[in-house]
Design a protein around this motif. Sequence first.
Motif, short mmCIF file in Angstrom:
data_model
loop_
_atom_site.label_atom_id
_atom_site.label_comp_id
_atom_site.label_asym_id
_atom_site.label_seq_id
_atom_site.Cartn_x
_atom_site.Cartn_y
_atom_site.Cartn_z
N ALA A 60 0.81 -1.22 0.00
CA ALA A 60 0.00 0.00 0.00
C ALA A 60 0.84 1.27 0.00
N ALA A 61 2.11 1.15 0.34
CA ALA A 61 2.97 2.33 0.45
C ALA A 61 4.05 2.31 -0.63
N ASP A 62 4.46 3.49 -1.05
CA ASP A 62 5.60 3.56 -1.96
C ASP A 62 6.85 3.22 -1.17
N PRO A 63 7.68 2.31 -1.67
CA PRO A 63 8.91 2.00 -0.95
C PRO A 63 9.78 3.26 -0.87
N ASP A 64 10.42 3.46 0.27
CA ASP A 64 11.23 4.67 0.41
C ASP A 64 12.72 4.37 0.49
N SER A 65 13.11 3.13 0.21
CA SER A 65 14.53 2.81 0.33
C SER A 65 14.94 1.69 -0.60
N VAL A 66 16.17 1.78 -1.04
CA VAL A 66 16.80 0.63 -1.65
C VAL A 66 17.17 -0.27 -0.46
N VAL A 67 17.11 -1.57 -0.65
CA VAL A 67 17.40 -2.52 0.42
C VAL A 67 18.49 -3.46 -0.07
N LEU A 68 19.49 -3.68 0.77
CA LEU A 68 20.56 -4.63 0.48
C LEU A 68 20.43 -5.79 1.44
N VAL A 69 20.29 -7.00 0.90
CA VAL A 69 20.28 -8.21 1.71
C VAL A 69 21.63 -8.88 1.45
N GLU A 70 22.42 -8.92 2.51
CA GLU A 70 23.81 -9.37 2.37
C GLU A 70 24.20 -10.18 3.60
N GLY A 71 24.66 -11.39 3.39
CA GLY A 71 25.14 -12.20 4.50
C GLY A 71 24.13 -12.39 5.62
N GLY A 72 22.84 -12.50 5.27
CA GLY A 72 21.81 -12.69 6.27
C GLY A 72 21.36 -11.42 6.97
N HIS A 73 21.92 -10.28 6.58
CA HIS A 73 21.56 -8.99 7.18
C HIS A 73 20.82 -8.14 6.15
N ARG A 103 24.63 8.68 11.00
CA ARG A 103 23.63 7.96 10.21
C ARG A 103 22.33 8.76 10.09
N ALA A 104 21.93 9.43 11.15
CA ALA A 104 20.68 10.22 11.10
C ALA A 104 20.76 11.28 10.01
N TRP A 105 21.90 11.91 9.85
CA TRP A 105 22.06 12.94 8.81
C TRP A 105 22.04 12.31 7.43
N ARG A 106 22.80 11.20 7.28
CA ARG A 106 22.84 10.51 5.98
C ARG A 106 21.44 10.08 5.58
N ASP A 107 20.72 9.47 6.53
CA ASP A 107 19.39 8.96 6.21
C ASP A 107 18.39 10.08 5.97
N ALA A 108 18.57 11.21 6.63
CA ALA A 108 17.68 12.36 6.39
C ALA A 108 17.85 12.85 4.96
N LEU A 109 19.07 12.95 4.49
CA LEU A 109 19.34 13.34 3.10
C LEU A 109 18.77 12.30 2.14
N TYR A 110 18.99 11.02 2.45
CA TYR A 110 18.47 9.95 1.62
C TYR A 110 16.94 10.05 1.52
N ARG A 111 16.28 10.23 2.66
CA ARG A 111 14.81 10.30 2.67
C ARG A 111 14.30 11.54 1.93
#
Length: 139
Positions: A60-73, A103-111
Motif C-alpha cells: 500500500a505504500a511507496d517503498p522509500d529505500s533501496v534494500v541490500l540483503v547481504e550475509g543474512g543482514h 547515520r541520522a544525517w545521511r538517512d535524512a538526506l536519503y529520505r
Amino acid sequence: MPTSAPATILFDGVCNLCHGFVQFIIRHDATGQFHFAALQSDVGQALLATHGQPHLAAPAADPDSVVLVEGGHVYTHSTAVLRIAGRLGGIWRAAAVGYLLPRAWRDALYRYVARHRYRWFGRQESCLLPTPALRARFL
C-alpha cells in the motif's frame, strides 16, 4: 567488504532514479556479485519476509529505500548505498567517507531525495524488465 555469496539489491521497480541506480551497478559490477529484485515483486516481498522485514515492501505504500540483503543482514537507506558502493570496489570505495556523517544525517538526506524522486526523475508504469543477457541476475 566483498563476500563470496551474491548480495541482493531490492529496489523500487517503478522509480526512474532506482532504475538508473540498478543500471549503474550492473555497469560497474564486473563480477556479478549483485542480484536484483523489485521491492514490489513477490520475490522481493518474500525475501523481506524471510528476513523479518515485510514492512519495507508494504504494497500500500511507496517503498522509500533501496534494500541490500547481504550475509543474512538487511541494510536500508544510506547504509545500503554505502555498502553497495564499497562492494563495487575501485574508486567507488571512496564513498565510505559517507560513514563519517552521523547515520541520522545521511538517512535524512536519503529520505529527502526519496520523497522527491518521482517528481524529479519520474516513474514508470511497470517494473523494470531485464534484458535476456541480465535475466539470471534478476530474481
